[in-house]
Design an enzyme around this catalytic site. Structure first.
Site, PDB file in Angstrom:
ATOM      1  N   ASP B  98     -31.284 -22.158  21.984  1.00 26.01           N
ATOM      2  CA  ASP B  98     -30.893 -22.597  20.640  1.00 26.01           C
ATOM      3  C   ASP B  98     -30.754 -24.117  20.660  1.00 26.01           C
ATOM      4  OD1 ASP B  98     -30.212 -22.737  18.023  1.00 26.01           O
ATOM      5  OD2 ASP B  98     -28.460 -21.435  18.159  1.00 26.01           O
ATOM      6  N   PHE B 208     -21.281 -19.179  12.650  1.00 21.26           N
ATOM      7  CA  PHE B 208     -20.312 -18.861  11.591  1.00 21.26           C
ATOM      8  C   PHE B 208     -20.160 -20.004  10.609  1.00 21.26           C
ATOM      9  CE2 PHE B 208     -17.877 -20.886  15.022  1.00 21.26           C
ATOM     10  CZ  PHE B 208     -17.222 -21.887  14.325  1.00 21.26           C
ATOM     11  N   HIS B 238     -21.308 -23.586  12.119  1.00 19.13           N
ATOM     12  CA  HIS B 238     -21.859 -23.523  13.473  1.00 19.13           C
ATOM     13  C   HIS B 238     -23.189 -22.786  13.424  1.00 19.13           C
ATOM     14  CE1 HIS B 238     -21.733 -21.703  17.778  1.00 19.13           C
ATOM     15  NE2 HIS B 238     -22.277 -22.896  17.812  1.00 19.13           N
ATOM     16  N   HIS B 407     -17.333 -28.161  24.352  1.00 22.88           N
ATOM     17  CA  HIS B 407     -17.951 -27.787  23.075  1.00 22.88           C
ATOM     18  C   HIS B 407     -17.306 -26.577  22.420  1.00 22.88           C
ATOM     19  CE1 HIS B 407     -19.844 -24.316  24.829  1.00 22.88           C
ATOM     20  NE2 HIS B 407     -20.677 -24.129  23.832  1.00 22.88           N
ATOM     21  N   GLY B 410     -15.451 -21.093  25.217  1.00 20.81           N
ATOM     22  CA  GLY B 410     -16.114 -20.478  26.361  1.00 20.81           C
ATOM     23  C   GLY B 410     -15.704 -19.025  26.465  1.00 20.81           C
TER      24      GLY B 410
END
Lengths: 138, 484
Positions: B98, B208, B238, B407, B410
């Protein structure tokens, strides 16, 4: 014999596929992919697609096969349920697969598989059984 | 498959772990983590992945991992590695499928009390206006191949020119919403086909759109400069480059497997296949990656436009009246050509960030003018039930991590484990009990995304803050979530 089982991978889906022969291993790999994507029992065999694929090694050929099935599935919104390997050697695969176009009223989508990765990729024979491991990016 | 690896490691300080150079490693690995988070990391194979990246040719500095490190494919998620432009490599596996999966944060003039009673309507409107779910595509918009090429080159600016948003939005996007060097000619027909119907769609999985409120302020001065106030409403998007990015990565991994052989690069994991940055294969990959990254910027720009429209429609406001402005948009999966100071010398490097965020400090030339005094906003979404954070980049990040930070939270549970853990539970109901209204395109997505499937993002952000590679500004709490 189980056709496949999961192995845990934190972010993605690891699958361990079994087959009594190399053709059956590839057929079961196709089954595993669509068993993860959808409720495969609800998919009918209405259309057939043909495949002739070539890669440098058997493990890369497995990724190519699953990747091509996934490509058709995502671009045509098509689901597969039955897979038949016509011919396979270490580098070439000829196969056919049956399924039907995705219909919201008939089919549920369980998981979006983004890609078939090369991580942990292995195709091997052990005690007369063919095995493959592959990680799907989801 | 859960065999544990015995890699030698040593603690540098409370927040950093070193994997000393061993075996075929060219350099040390450094993982930003504390003792409490280490057992989870050791359970999986992500430390080995940090070591594997350290084996690649031309790596500069250390093979790094951010505190949200977890097991990926090839690179670990949370991995950061920089390579010399002449002796180094570029790896599609170091960016991921991605490409430019990323996050954008929108601020508003609204407060929590303004929308509390309208929350269901707002989430339902988002759900109606933004296509989501597996194979989501827009039926109302057919991109011509000329349009698609413009998207690849212009990124977010293409969307703005089409009326999706305002010119000023581009100022608050990493690389102003378009990475240079995109060449549409290197994109395969397969990738074009996968990408064409999906521009302007959210996708599924962990993608989302979320409505949050500012729940806690850590640095009032910076928060004010970013336009974030206690109880003010924000929206986070996101998403990434959809099927286009997946196919670009897939196409180039095939090319790079051959290239690795051609250039004699030994691979500890096939997924790390790569080519010298300036080789034909390397240059073509970077040109294709830029196309996919720019497509992702355009994608998020379009979705932001529909977020604005949804809010205005539900709340009966004129366009622009709600002051819905872009705080920032960051990439999570990307390789960038950047200039960094290494051993006192300015060097051009190819920095891979795989599940990591650029975190440039105040006064860095790449930081927009109105954030010159604060530093670049770093957006860290957590799971759907707990928190998200806004941080800013720091000088220490620039010195230690090539200007990178974490980011997200996790994962700690695999999707399979999450499905088992959620069996028989109503996740929608549980979230409702926490005051969060959730709608998802597929039940399975919701179940895979249960809060406990993730690390507590607060813990991750604490390590970032204490290690100095990011500075906390505000904490956000979810009110309404639209899941793909």
């Amino acid at each position: 014999m189980k056709r496949y089982e999961f192995f845990d991978h934190t972010a993605d889906i690891g699958i361990h596929i079994f087959g009594r022969s190399m053709p059956e291993l590839f057929e079961n790999a196709g089954f595993a992919l669509f068993d993860i994507i959808t409720d495969i029992a609800a998919v009918r065999e209405q259309e057939v697609r043909w495949f002739a694929l070539q890669r440098d090694s058997i493990d890369e050929l497995l990724v190519e096969w699953l990747g091509r099935l996934l490509f058709i599935s995502t671009t045509e919104l098509f689901l597969f349920r039955r897979f038949h390997v016509v011919q396979i050697d270490g580098e070439n695969l000829q196969a056919e697969a049956w399924g039907e176009p995705l219909q919201d009223a008939l089919h549920t989508i369980k998981t979006e598989v983004k890609a078939v990765t090369y991580h942990k990729l292995k195709v091997y024979q052990e005690q007369g059984l063919w095995h493959a491991t592959v990680v799907l990016d989801t | 498959m859960s065999e544990k690896f015995s890699l030698a490691t040593e603690r540098i300080d409370a927040y950093r772990l070193r994997i000393p150079r061993q075996g075929k490693m060219q350099t040390d690995g450094i993982v930003y983590t504390d003792e409490s988070m280490l057992p989870n990391i050791q359970e999986e194979q992500s430390l080995m992945q940090v070591a594997n990246v350290a084996c690649l040719p031309g790596i500069v500095g250390n093979s790094l991992a951010m505190p949200d490190i977890h097991w990926g494919y090839g690179f670990p998620i949370g991995g950061v590695a920089a390579f010399d432009m002449d002796s180094g490599v570029v790896s599609p596996g170091g960016v991921g499928y991605d490409i430019n999966c990323g996050v954008r944060l929108i601020k508003t003039a609204l407060t929590k009390s303004d929308i509390q009673s309208r929350l269901h309507e707002l989430v339902d409107a988002l759900f109606y206006n933004i296509p989501s779910g597996v194979g989501s595509k827009r039926k109302d918009m057919k991109l011509s191949s000329r349009d698609q090429k413009n998207v690849f080159i212009k990124g977010a600016r293409w969307a703005i020119e089409q009326g999706f948003g305002y010119a000023e939005d581009a100022e608050h996007i990493e690389e102003q919403g378009a990475i240079p060097g995109a060449d549409p000619e290197v994109i395969s027909d397969y990738a074009l086909e996968r990408g064409r119907p999906q521009l302007g769609t959210l996708g599924s999985g962990n993608h989302f759109v979320e409505i949050d409120f500012v729940d806690e302020i850590y640095d009032a001065g910076i928060a004010e400069a970013l336009g974030l106030y206690k109880d003010s409403i924000t929206v986070t998007i996101h998403s990434g480059s959809r099927g286009l990015g997946y196919q670009v990565c897939d196409d180039f991994i095939k090319i790079m497997l051959k290239a690795s052989q051609k250039y004699g690069i030994e691979l500890p994991d096939k997924q790390l296949c790569c080519a010298p940055i300036k080789s034909e294969e390397g240059r073509r990959y970077l040109a294709a990656m830029a196309c996919a990254a720019n497509y992702a910027f355009a994608n998020r720009q379009m979705m932001m436009h529909w977020v604005r429209e949804s809010f205005e429609k539900v709340l009966g406001a004129r366009p622009g009246a709600l002051q819905m402005k872009l705080v920032y948009d960051v990439c999570h999966n990307i390789a960038k050509i950047e200039t960094h100071s290494v051993g006192g010398r300015q060097r051009e490097l190819c920095v891979h960030r795989k599940g990591a965020t650029r975190a440039f400090p105040a006064h860095h030339p790449q930081v927009p003018d109105d954030y010159k005094e604060t530093g670049q906003p770093v957006l860290i979404p957590g799971d759907m039930g707990r928190y998200s954070y806004v941080l800013v980049g720091t000088d220490k990040a620039l010195e230690e991590t090539f200007g990178s930070s974490c980011h997200g939270a996790g994962r700690v549970m695999s999707r399979h484990q999450a499905i088992k853990a959620a069996k028989g539970r109503s996740i929608t109901r549980e979230m409702e009990d926490r005051g969060i209204y959730v709608r998802a395109a597929g039940r399975e997505t919701l179940v895979e995304e249960i809060p406990e499937a993730y690390k507590d993002v607060s813990q991750v952000v604490e390590v970032v803050q204490n290690a100095g590679i990011g500075k906390k500004v505000v904490r956000l709490r979810p009110l309404g979530v639209m899941k793909g």
